[in-house]
Design a protein around this motif. Structure first.
Motif, PDB file in Angstrom:
ATOM      1  N   ALA A  73       0.881  -1.075   0.127  1.00 41.39           N
ATOM      2  CA  ALA A  73       0.042  -0.087  -0.006  1.00 41.39           C
ATOM      3  C   ALA A  73       1.056   1.199   0.174  1.00 41.39           C
ATOM      4  O   ALA A  73       1.925   1.236   0.380  1.00 41.39           O
ATOM      5  N   LYS A  74       0.378   2.343  -0.560  1.00 31.53           N
ATOM      6  CA  LYS A  74       1.075   3.406  -0.273  1.00 31.53           C
ATOM      7  C   LYS A  74       0.095   4.390   0.417  1.00 31.53           C
ATOM      8  O   LYS A  74      -1.200   4.532   0.228  1.00 31.53           O
ATOM      9  N   LEU A  75       0.545   5.299   0.999  1.00 33.71           N
ATOM     10  CA  LEU A  75      -0.026   6.404   1.762  1.00 33.71           C
ATOM     11  C   LEU A  75       0.450   7.821   1.243  1.00 33.71           C
ATOM     12  O   LEU A  75       1.737   7.920   1.669  1.00 33.71           O
ATOM     13  N   GLU A  76      -0.374   8.710   0.850  1.00 36.32           N
ATOM     14  CA  GLU A  76       0.424   9.844   0.593  1.00 36.32           C
ATOM     15  C   GLU A  76      -0.546  10.999   0.788  1.00 36.32           C
ATOM     16  O   GLU A  76      -1.840  11.003   0.681  1.00 36.32           O
ATOM     17  N   TYR A  77      -0.105  12.207   1.091  1.00 37.35           N
ATOM     18  CA  TYR A  77      -0.874  13.266   1.328  1.00 37.35           C
ATOM     19  C   TYR A  77      -0.778  14.460   0.469  1.00 37.35           C
ATOM     20  O   TYR A  77       0.761  14.849   0.266  1.00 37.35           O
ATOM     21  N   HIS A  78      -1.267  14.943  -0.034  1.00 40.48           N
ATOM     22  CA  HIS A  78      -1.220  16.146  -1.144  1.00 40.48           C
ATOM     23  C   HIS A  78      -1.360  17.246  -0.784  1.00 40.48           C
ATOM     24  O   HIS A  78      -2.357  17.812  -0.353  1.00 40.48           O
ATOM     25  N   LEU A  79      -0.214  17.995  -0.352  1.00 42.68           N
ATOM     26  CA  LEU A  79      -0.023  19.340   0.335  1.00 42.68           C
ATOM     27  C   LEU A  79      -0.735  20.350  -0.510  1.00 42.68           C
ATOM     28  O   LEU A  79      -1.437  21.357  -0.206  1.00 42.68           O
ATOM     29  N   GLY A  80      -0.624  20.127  -1.889  1.00 39.76           N
ATOM     30  CA  GLY A  80      -1.405  21.222  -2.711  1.00 39.76           C
ATOM     31  C   GLY A  80      -1.726  20.448  -4.143  1.00 39.76           C
ATOM     32  O   GLY A  80      -1.736  19.246  -4.075  1.00 39.76           O
ATOM     33  N   ASP A  81      -1.941  21.087  -5.098  1.00 45.48           N
ATOM     34  CA  ASP A  81      -2.392  20.493  -6.446  1.00 45.48           C
ATOM     35  C   ASP A  81      -1.354  19.700  -7.030  1.00 45.48           C
ATOM     36  O   ASP A  81      -1.326  19.017  -7.920  1.00 45.48           O
ATOM     37  N   MET A  82       0.198  20.235  -6.845  1.00 42.11           N
ATOM     38  CA  MET A  82       1.190  19.561  -7.404  1.00 42.11           C
ATOM     39  C   MET A  82       2.054  18.820  -6.602  1.00 42.11           C
ATOM     40  O   MET A  82       2.850  17.916  -7.035  1.00 42.11           O
ATOM     41  N   PHE A  83       2.156  18.917  -5.340  1.00 43.72           N
ATOM     42  CA  PHE A  83       3.010  18.711  -4.594  1.00 43.72           C
ATOM     43  C   PHE A  83       2.672  17.495  -3.387  1.00 43.72           C
ATOM     44  O   PHE A  83       1.384  18.060  -2.724  1.00 43.72           O
ATOM     45  N   SER A  84       3.065  16.423  -3.118  1.00 44.24           N
ATOM     46  CA  SER A  84       2.705  15.562  -1.959  1.00 44.24           C
ATOM     47  C   SER A  84       3.858  14.788  -1.694  1.00 44.24           C
ATOM     48  O   SER A  84       5.126  14.897  -1.923  1.00 44.24           O
ATOM     49  N   ILE A  85       3.612  14.206  -0.483  1.00 43.07           N
ATOM     50  CA  ILE A  85       4.742  13.496   0.050  1.00 43.07           C
ATOM     51  C   ILE A  85       3.832  12.093   0.724  1.00 43.07           C
ATOM     52  O   ILE A  85       2.756  11.906   0.643  1.00 43.07           O
ATOM     53  N   GLY A  86       4.718  11.089   0.595  1.00 38.63           N
ATOM     54  CA  GLY A  86       3.995   9.688   0.932  1.00 38.63           C
ATOM     55  C   GLY A  86       4.990   8.687   1.306  1.00 38.63           C
ATOM     56  O   GLY A  86       6.284   8.928   1.099  1.00 38.63           O
ATOM     57  N   VAL A  87       4.680   7.579   1.615  1.00 42.66           N
ATOM     58  CA  VAL A  87       5.287   6.414   1.822  1.00 42.66           C
ATOM     59  C   VAL A  87       4.603   4.979   1.291  1.00 42.66           C
ATOM     60  O   VAL A  87       3.575   5.069   1.098  1.00 42.66           O
ATOM     61  N   ILE A  88       5.448   4.140   0.793  1.00 38.90           N
ATOM     62  CA  ILE A  88       5.023   3.096   0.091  1.00 38.90           C
ATOM     63  C   ILE A  88       5.784   1.805   0.856  1.00 38.90           C
ATOM     64  O   ILE A  88       6.826   1.832   1.154  1.00 38.90           O
ATOM     65  N   GLY A  89       5.180   0.747   1.021  1.00 42.40           N
ATOM     66  CA  GLY A  89       5.612  -0.303   1.428  1.00 42.40           C
ATOM     67  C   GLY A  89       5.179  -1.758   0.803  1.00 42.40           C
ATOM     68  O   GLY A  89       3.687  -1.871   0.603  1.00 42.40           O
ATOM     69  N   VAL A  90       5.933  -2.674   0.345  1.00 43.30           N
ATOM     70  CA  VAL A  90       5.259  -3.861  -0.227  1.00 43.30           C
ATOM     71  C   VAL A  90       6.072  -5.090   0.208  1.00 43.30           C
ATOM     72  O   VAL A  90       7.073  -5.102   0.542  1.00 43.30           O
ATOM     73  N   ALA A  91       5.188  -6.115   0.419  1.00 48.00           N
ATOM     74  CA  ALA A  91       5.653  -7.207   0.842  1.00 48.00           C
ATOM     75  C   ALA A  91       5.595  -8.155  -0.521  1.00 48.00           C
ATOM     76  O   ALA A  91       4.642  -8.364  -1.031  1.00 48.00           O
ATOM     77  N   SER A  92       6.648  -9.046  -0.647  1.00 44.12           N
ATOM     78  CA  SER A  92       6.861  -9.849  -1.792  1.00 44.12           C
ATOM     79  C   SER A  92       7.276 -11.104  -1.699  1.00 44.12           C
ATOM     80  O   SER A  92       7.785 -11.597  -0.684  1.00 44.12           O
ATOM     81  N   ALA A  93       7.093 -11.971  -2.650  1.00 47.75           N
ATOM     82  CA  ALA A  93       7.714 -13.436  -2.929  1.00 47.75           C
ATOM     83  C   ALA A  93       8.402 -13.232  -4.077  1.00 47.75           C
ATOM     84  O   ALA A  93       8.328 -12.370  -4.834  1.00 47.75           O
ATOM     85  N   ALA A  94       8.951 -14.372  -4.093  1.00 48.77           N
ATOM     86  CA  ALA A  94      10.051 -14.529  -5.221  1.00 48.77           C
ATOM     87  C   ALA A  94       9.819 -15.775  -6.142  1.00 48.77           C
ATOM     88  O   ALA A  94       9.530 -16.922  -5.592  1.00 48.77           O
ATOM     89  N   LEU A  95      10.031 -15.569  -7.640  1.00 47.39           N
ATOM     90  CA  LEU A  95       9.857 -16.483  -8.368  1.00 47.39           C
ATOM     91  C   LEU A  95      10.961 -16.641  -9.420  1.00 47.39           C
ATOM     92  O   LEU A  95      11.486 -15.518  -9.635  1.00 47.39           O
ATOM     93  N   ASP A  96      11.640 -17.571  -9.659  1.00 49.85           N
ATOM     94  CA  ASP A  96      12.707 -17.762 -10.484  1.00 49.85           C
ATOM     95  C   ASP A  96      12.359 -17.442 -11.894  1.00 49.85           C
ATOM     96  O   ASP A  96      11.232 -17.518 -12.461  1.00 49.85           O
ATOM     97  N   THR A  97      13.289 -16.589 -12.570  1.00 52.26           N
ATOM     98  CA  THR A  97      13.107 -16.252 -14.047  1.00 52.26           C
ATOM     99  C   THR A  97      13.403 -17.316 -14.846  1.00 52.26           C
ATOM    100  O   THR A  97      13.850 -18.523 -14.571  1.00 52.26           O
ATOM    101  N   LYS A  98      13.107 -17.050 -16.055  1.00 57.40           N
ATOM    102  CA  LYS A  98      13.091 -18.220 -17.138  1.00 57.40           C
ATOM    103  C   LYS A  98      14.543 -18.244 -17.515  1.00 57.40           C
ATOM    104  O   LYS A  98      15.162 -19.587 -17.617  1.00 57.40           O
ATOM    105  N   LEU A  99      15.497 -17.304 -17.035  1.00 58.44           N
ATOM    106  CA  LEU A  99      16.899 -17.493 -17.157  1.00 58.44           C
ATOM    107  C   LEU A  99      17.397 -18.392 -16.328  1.00 58.44           C
ATOM    108  O   LEU A  99      18.175 -19.408 -16.641  1.00 58.44           O
TER     109      LEU A  99
END
Lengths: 287, 320
Positions: A73-99
């Protein structure tokens, strides 16, 4: 000046004044406030002063050895119409590539220190995964607009660009039975004669991969919001989490042992898709 | 009645004509209005301001002298129009309702760029996106003719150069395996483009840029060449049937200049150097090609280019 010429003079003066006025008016038009005005009036302020909460999915783009697939998820706050600050976090799993799938079946089944070729287990156990990653960032939204799809659906969108600090947790599990070299690149104690040292084994395949643990680096991103209504938007983003890594866990600099020097600054490209919920759900309009 | 003045100012130069027209128009249309109250705010009948000769009946017949088809519009003077609206005494009378005259009112702004019956010359460069062993760079061009504003047919051609990526060396050095890869030489295709999406956006809240998105599907041919794992053996070439699909965006810079960028997937069945090639087996190019390993390839490419349009300008053929 006779009386007959007077109307002509008046007419000429009138024409001149008219021309002057017209020119003045024209000049007014050329310098009126529209030139410096905003591009769109009565525009819905779809992001200004709103929180953006977006559950999302992410996947690596063109990973070498392991695809990283995650949800977060990401959480962001838009301070204005063009500028914002945020944080993102992702939990992941891994899969082997075809290589990896192509390489592994060709490798020898059992480790043989004489061949300099990794066994299947050595190769796989040196690869790392990325159980968690994220970023803290600032975002700039310089473009916004609307589009028509098939001349039927009219939706608003904006483009944004992000920069910040990336963080990631890397993980590799190489058991001691596989990564058995206690001192890569250095002479080892002889188990048969502890007072003597054996020379460096010049075999990087039994060295610990040294590619796990926390990483901090640079985050860059760019994406698009496609607004489905006043408070829901499709969020598509390409993100680059750049930090030091050695995904193969093997010897990179060809000194025949694995060390921290084999880590290098790598870009980890991800594509993300999510649904942004804008809070509060109501929007204001510009004048 | 301000709406009347604004509506009429589109038909005649605003600095001269509209002074009298708004005031006189209602007097010539005595038919009572039967619509809602809003109908009294807008001039509904195009006959009111038109010359009497050959005027339409309100059922679709339009006096050609009333409508400017090709001339560029003269700038309106809002100030003078407002002055006229505020100083002229307007006799509010019943207004005849003729729905067809709504065509004179701009509801949707015209597209700023028309492509119909124009030819696009697009030189572009591209790069591979989905191969982490070998990266191809292309220089190419496309010539497309737009049958309508949303449909085009074109031909494209590309020349490829390549460079090896980090995993190419890593696999050889770390896993002691030489990758089997092909390089692409050239490709050409017949393409069809469809433009379902168009829009505009503002940059930093001031400059408006119009853009559109289009899909491409095509069929073509190309050539690949095996890069031998062992340089003592010769490579061989393959002729490829290469259908492609893609999606692109086009940004309009002027009436004859646009910038395009997009992603194209070239799909083909390629043949690679056989495994276990040695002096005793598949040593010649013909033997290797006859025993080549085949695989379906998706060569995903990012392309960006600048389009030049011929003719360099266009005219609107529909009413504003």
């Amino acid at each position: 000046m006779n009386n007959h010429s007077l109307p002509a003079v008046v007419a000429i003066l009138a024409a001149g004044v008219t021309t002057l006025v017209a020119d003045t008016a024209h000049a007014d038009r050329r310098t009126n406030s529209l030139a410096a005005d905003v591009a769109v009036r009565h525009r819905r302020l779809l992001v200004k002063n709103r929180f953006e909460l977006a559950p999302l999915f992410e996947s690596t783009i063109n990973a070498d050895f392991r695809h990283i697939l995650g949800a977060g998820a990401k959480l962001e706050y838009h301070l204005g119409d063009m500028f914002s600050i945020g944080v993102i976090g992702v939990a992941s799993a891994a899969l082997d590539t075809k290589l990896v799938d192509k390489i592994v079946p060709t490798l020898e089944r059992n480790a043989d220190s004489k061949t300099r070729e990794p066994s299947r287990t050595e190769f796989l156990d040196h690869l790392n995964s990325m159980p968690f990653h994220g970023a803290v960032y600032a975002s700039l939204t310089p473009w916004y607009g609307k589009l028509a799809a098939f001349s039927q659906a009219y939706v608003a969108f904006d483009f944004y660009f992000q920069a910040g600090i990336a963080f990631a947790q890397l993980k590799s599990d190489c058991p001691i039975s596989v990564c058995s070299d206690p001192a890569p690149g250095k002479p080892r104690p002889d188990p048969m004669n502890p007072s003597e040292n054996l020379p460096q084994d010049f075999n990087p395949n039994n060295d610990p991969p040294l590619n796990s643990g926390g990483r901090v680096g640079i985050y860059l991103g760019g994406g698009i919001h496609v607004f489905l209504n006043d408070f829901l938007a499709l969020d598509l983003t390409v993100r680059d989490y750049a930090f030091t890594d050695n995904p193969s866990g093997a010897d990179f600099n060809a000194n025949l042992f694995v060390s921290d020097a084999d880590n290098r600054f790598l870009h980890h490209l991800f594509f993300g898709a999510g649904i942004s919920v804008m809070l509060p759900t109501t929007v204001k309009r510009t004048p | 009645m301000a709406s009347t003045a604004l509506a009429q100012s589109k038909k005649k130069p605003p600095a001269k004509a509209p002074a009298k027209a708004p005031a006189k128009a209602p007097e010539k249309s005595p038919t009572p209005a039967k619509g809602s109250g809003d109908d009294t705010e807008i001039e509904m009948n195009p006959d009111d301001t038109a010359p009497k000769k050959g005027s339409g009946s309100g059922s679709g017949a339009v006096n050609p002298e009333e409508i400017e088809m090709g001339e560029p519009e003269k700038p309106g003077d809002l100030k003078s129009d407002l002055n006229i609206a505020s100083t002229e005494t307007v006799k509010a009378g019943p207004i005849k309702k003729t729905p067809l005259s709504w065509q004179d009112i701009v509801v949707v702004v015209r597209k700023p760029f028309l492509k119909s019956r124009r030819t696009e010359l697009l030189p572009f460069v591209g790069t591979t996106m989905n191969d982490n062993m070998i990266r191809h760079y292309t220089v190419g061009g496309e010539l497309a003719y737009y049958l309508t504003d949303v449909l085009a047919v074109g031909v494209e051609g590309q020349y490829y150069v390549h460079s090896f990526q980090e995993p190419f060396d890593l696999v050889a050095r770390q896993a002691r395996r030489l990758p089997t890869i092909n390089q692409y030489k050239w490709s050409a295709a017949l393409d069809f483009h469809y433009v379902p999406i168009y829009g505009k956006f503002a940059i930093l809240d001031h400059n408006l840029v119009t853009w559109e998105s289009y899909f491409t599907a095509g069929i073509g041919a190309g050539q690949s060449e095996v890069i031998p794992r062992d340089t003592q053996f010769p490579g061989f070439t393959n002729l490829l049937i290469m259908p492609n699909v893609g999606a692109s965006m086009r940004f309009f810079l002027s009436r004859w200049l646009t910038v395009s960028l997009g992603i194209r997937d070239y799909i083909f069945y390629d043949h690679f150097e056989p495994k276990n090639r040695s002096l005793m087996m598949y040593a010649t190019a013909a033997d290797a090609k006859a025993n080549a390993d085949g695989s379906l390839i998706n060569n995903l490419m990012f392309q960006i280019g600048v389009s030049f349009w011929v003719p360099t300008s266009f005219e609107y053929t529909t009413f504003r």
